[in-house]
Design an enzyme around this catalytic site. Sequence first.
Site, short mmCIF file in Angstrom:
data_model
loop_
_atom_site.label_atom_id
_atom_site.label_comp_id
_atom_site.label_asym_id
_atom_site.label_seq_id
_atom_site.Cartn_x
_atom_site.Cartn_y
_atom_site.Cartn_z
N CYS A 160 0.83 -1.19 0.00
CA CYS A 160 0.00 0.00 0.00
C CYS A 160 0.87 1.26 0.00
O CYS A 160 2.02 1.23 0.42
CB CYS A 160 -0.94 0.09 1.20
N ARG A 165 2.87 0.25 -5.48
CA ARG A 165 2.84 -0.42 -4.18
C ARG A 165 1.58 -1.26 -3.97
O ARG A 165 1.48 -2.01 -2.99
CB ARG A 165 2.95 0.61 -3.05
N TRP A 181 -3.15 -2.61 -1.47
CA TRP A 181 -2.91 -4.00 -1.84
C TRP A 181 -3.45 -4.79 -0.65
O TRP A 181 -2.87 -4.78 0.44
CB TRP A 181 -1.41 -4.24 -2.01
N ASN A 190 -0.28 2.15 6.10
CA ASN A 190 0.49 1.13 5.38
C ASN A 190 1.18 0.27 6.42
O ASN A 190 1.87 0.79 7.29
CB ASN A 190 1.52 1.81 4.45
N GLY A 191 0.97 -1.05 6.33
CA GLY A 191 1.58 -1.95 7.31
C GLY A 191 0.54 -2.95 7.78
O GLY A 191 -0.51 -3.12 7.15
N GLU A 234 15.21 -16.48 -13.68
CA GLU A 234 14.70 -15.12 -13.78
C GLU A 234 13.74 -14.99 -14.97
O GLU A 234 12.70 -14.34 -14.90
CB GLU A 234 15.86 -14.12 -13.88
N LYS A 272 9.80 -13.75 -14.82
CA LYS A 272 9.21 -12.67 -15.64
C LYS A 272 7.98 -13.20 -16.37
O LYS A 272 6.95 -12.56 -16.42
CB LYS A 272 10.20 -12.14 -16.70
N GLU A 290 5.04 -13.74 -13.91
CA GLU A 290 4.54 -12.49 -13.32
C GLU A 290 3.56 -11.76 -14.22
O GLU A 290 2.56 -11.25 -13.75
CB GLU A 290 5.73 -11.53 -13.07
N HIS A 297 15.04 -35.77 -14.96
CA HIS A 297 14.74 -36.32 -13.63
C HIS A 297 13.33 -35.97 -13.19
O HIS A 297 13.03 -35.96 -12.00
CB HIS A 297 15.77 -35.84 -12.60
N LYS A 325 4.95 -4.02 -6.28
CA LYS A 325 6.41 -3.91 -6.44
C LYS A 325 7.15 -3.95 -5.11
O LYS A 325 8.24 -4.49 -5.02
CB LYS A 325 6.75 -2.62 -7.18
C1 G6P Z 1 8.12 -8.28 -5.49
C2 G6P Z 1 8.18 -7.86 -6.94
C3 G6P Z 1 9.38 -8.54 -7.62
C4 G6P Z 1 10.65 -8.21 -6.84
C5 G6P Z 1 10.54 -8.65 -5.38
C6 G6P Z 1 11.70 -8.16 -4.54
O1 G6P Z 1 7.75 -9.61 -5.41
O2 G6P Z 1 6.99 -8.21 -7.61
O3 G6P Z 1 9.51 -8.05 -8.94
O4 G6P Z 1 11.74 -8.85 -7.44
O5 G6P Z 1 9.35 -8.06 -4.81
O6 G6P Z 1 11.67 -6.77 -4.47
P1 G6P Z 1 12.90 -5.91 -3.98
O7 G6P Z 1 12.39 -4.50 -3.95
O8 G6P Z 1 13.27 -6.41 -2.62
O9 G6P Z 1 13.99 -6.12 -4.96
#
Ligand code: G6P
Length: 583
Positions: free
Chosen positions: A2, A27, A71, A95-96, A456, A460, A463, A479, A578
């Site tokens: 949030c 956020r 969120w 927020n929290g 990675e 992506k 996500e 395996h 994010k």
């Molecule tokens: C969230 C985001 C990811 C990110 C992760 C870590 O899950 O959706 O894209 O990699 O947080 O975020 P940070 O700010 O700690 O790199």
Amino acid sequence: MCGIVGYTGRGSAARAVFRGLKALEYRGYDSVGIALMHGGRFALHKRVGRVDCIQDVQEQNGEIGIGHTRWATHGGVTEENAHPHVYQRFAVVHNGIIENYRILKEECLLRGERFSSETDSEVIAHLFEWEYRGDLLSAAQRVCRRLRGSYAIAVLCLDFPSVILCAKKDSPLLVGASVEGQFAASDLSAVARKGVTCYRMENGEFSILDKESVSFFGADGTAIEKTPVSYSLQEQDTELGGYGHYMIKEIDEIPQAVERTIRAFKREIEAVQGLKDVFRIHIVGCGTAYHSGIAAKLFAQKRGCVSTEGYLASEYRYGDQTVDANTLVIAVSQSGETADTVAAAVMAKKRGAKLLAITNVAHSTLTSYADCVLHTKAGCEVAVAATKSYNAQLAVLYSFFDAFSACRERIWKGLPDLCKKTIEASRRVKEWANQMKSAKCAYFIGRRFDYAVAMEGSLKWKEITYLPGDGLAAGELKHGTLALVDESTPVVALITDQAVADKTFNAVHEVIARGAPVYVVTSIPSYANCEGAVDTVLIPQTKEEYMPMLSVIPLQLLAYYAAVALGNDPDKPRNLAKSVTVE
Ligand code: G6P
């Protein structure tokens, strides 16, 4: 998660709060709300949806207001659960997570108070009303003493028509002071602008914002002086600049991000010297940051550093690994606010470890705990799926391990240019995206550094396409996962490491034999015409340890183009945010 915002000043509060919410939308974006105070009452606007669905509120009058982009944690996505929460004289954005909200709510219910939401946050407004005896700061002190968990709050009270009270514990909060008005927000990008002096609030502190100025107070209520934080407006830039989405803009910015990061590291190299006296190194992070840690672990091993391991922060914080004064913990986080990464760092500090923070956001919670901070200079990253910050994290981590191991070799200055060439060479994956968007599941395979990138790439993919995907060590396919491979499961194979290229190629043949459409990313020309593969992207060649910086790019683009082809918003994937400030 949030984002919270507050504004009091001479300008339009609705506009200022809306603008702040737009900057904080990364956020969380399931619902949004603004409370304006005008003519002795609150005007409350709450909607389910993204920040834009409240843009008409900008026309409303009022010189003071607070806002929130949500969120959901406690309570579903409804207008009632959206913030601000108003109870009698008070309006609150939070927020929290208030961990003891059930007990507190029970008390309020026994007093006959009625609640209008299912959130943990609403209890804060009720507590303010109960604890208030004419003095806002003392009420805030009494309320905060009762709260367990984490909070950044901005509070309006009808008795003080131009005042916002802010408090924080374990959730970020910044305050901006200017001639035009005073701002509060969850991060710097929402308060920083020309003429605004910014301050980062620390745990236990309070601030009182009024039209003309800001005052800060310690936990005991005594006034304190705070030092402003320095920031570069350029790094706070969040303009789309003609692009359709932030994600593609941010991929295009990778060369500059890497270049700036390598340059900045040279100025900070001295700081590394004080961290050398350790037996082991643990790299911790979440999501993309974890994946950059995995690639960096391989890099450290290649450089012959002391034992180096990569950990998921959410596992590490509860793990039994040896962490002591002989351990260096490197916490990697784009935002510097991820709850698990911060908790892992705090745990490591408590056990006597040295803490190096690698973040893209200066003045974040993580940096406040660190013995040493190295910044990635990726610039503001808005898209939820991290792209340029990954490449910049690799640039810092690699530079760090070169300095740590006293390796004569320095990270290669030509890398930014190679990133640029890789972006150009990778545009053709748009066609792959069209073919892969109906996949049952996509597999990403590679060995060693290529495996780190495969993980990675699959993150992506998941996500932003919302399609299943998995990143696998090529040698592990047979395996288990090979049982799932058929015509409907495309496989993206990474072949950039000459030493194991043939081995990965074997795996490619095994999946082709099972009917899988195979797409190859390689830097080795002899693998560019892979028989049986649907298509190949040939990217520039450099040493295998640097290849993750390049080979991730076609995978970032693939996920982006597939998300767009599927009609998804690549910048704001469903259910994600994010900055994950809750556990
Ligand atoms: C969230 C985001 C990811 C990110 C992760 C870590 O899950 O959706 O894209 O990699 O947080 O975020 P940070 O700010 O700690 O790199």
